[in-house]
Enzyme design. Sequence first.
Site, PDB file in Angstrom:
ATOM      1  N   ASP A  88      29.826 -71.128  47.897  1.00  0.00           N
ATOM      2  CA  ASP A  88      28.913 -70.000  48.014  1.00  0.00           C
ATOM      3  C   ASP A  88      28.124 -70.029  49.320  1.00  0.00           C
ATOM      4  O   ASP A  88      27.816 -68.976  49.895  1.00  0.00           O
ATOM      5  CB  ASP A  88      27.948 -69.985  46.827  1.00  0.00           C
ATOM      6  CG  ASP A  88      28.611 -69.512  45.539  1.00  0.00           C
ATOM      7  OD1 ASP A  88      29.790 -69.118  45.589  1.00  0.00           O
ATOM      8  OD2 ASP A  88      27.949 -69.544  44.488  1.00  0.00           O
ATOM      9  N   ALA A 204      20.301 -68.544  41.877  1.00  0.00           N
ATOM     10  CA  ALA A 204      20.057 -69.649  42.815  1.00  0.00           C
ATOM     11  C   ALA A 204      18.656 -70.219  42.589  1.00  0.00           C
ATOM     12  O   ALA A 204      18.275 -70.538  41.465  1.00  0.00           O
ATOM     13  CB  ALA A 204      20.269 -69.159  44.240  1.00  0.00           C
TER      14      ALA A 204
END
Length: 305
Positions: A88, A204
Amino acid sequence: MSLPSEPLPIARKKGQPLRFAHVAIIGKYQAPGSRDAVEEVAHFLHDVGCEVSLEQDTALNTGLLQYPALDVPAMGSACDLALVVGGDGTMLGIGRQLARYGVPLAGINQGRLGFITDIPFDSYREKLRPMLYGEFEEDPRALMAASVWRDGRCVFEATALNDVVVNRGGVASMIELRVEVDGHFVANQRADGLIIASSTGSTAYSLSAGGPLLHPAIGGWVMVPIAPHTLSNRPIVLPAHCEIAVEIVSGRDASANFDMQSLTSLLHGDRIVVRRSEHTLRLLHPVGWSYFDTLRKKLHWNEGG
């Protein structure tokens, strides 16, 4: 990592053209084994019939110089698809830069979590092949345009896909922040910091700080305090069209982080302004992809039940 002795047969409808004829590969070139992974994917794309280029840092750091090496503007003008072979973090870095060119991105996961690089490396051939012929699901992701203002002038600008984070420095004391939304005063907050996250970034740092998960289709922002002094200071979800301003009122060595870009040593009176970017990341997934499947797998839901 060894390459197959013979190319796998290419499944295609008779006369069906490639949807993505020119593919750029962006690799996680710092990781062990990345060279072999990038080379294998490049061979596969070549066998399918794609023209293959490598992002210039990927080419230089892997030594795969038999393919054209392109910088971001060249990829934006020449390539039909950007394929990330990494995690990512790699997708965040290149996605912010390519969004302005409208180039779609897909990700083969070589990282740890893989919320947005969601094609497993061990099955990329069967997942990626139909995508190259137009069988995919497009998932637009909003970007954040952020700026730092000091004495009435802009001193820093950045684009973020995940989040904008205002943090206290290394000194073990809180910072005080004045928060406004669309010019309306919200509150003065004393905390370790404040996270402004997109729906993409809701899985996140925002998540670890107690923020909610936002489905990508919502397209709004979540504002999450980090260890607030007042426990009633809770995360809040905001519409994507609003403008958020955060002013440094007090505290030492405050900093702002925009995904992986940082500005340290903010001064009292500095204002961090966040609004929706005019650009959108075009993220592609295999047919049948589900956001909930991703959450269930990556967050280990239903385990032990």
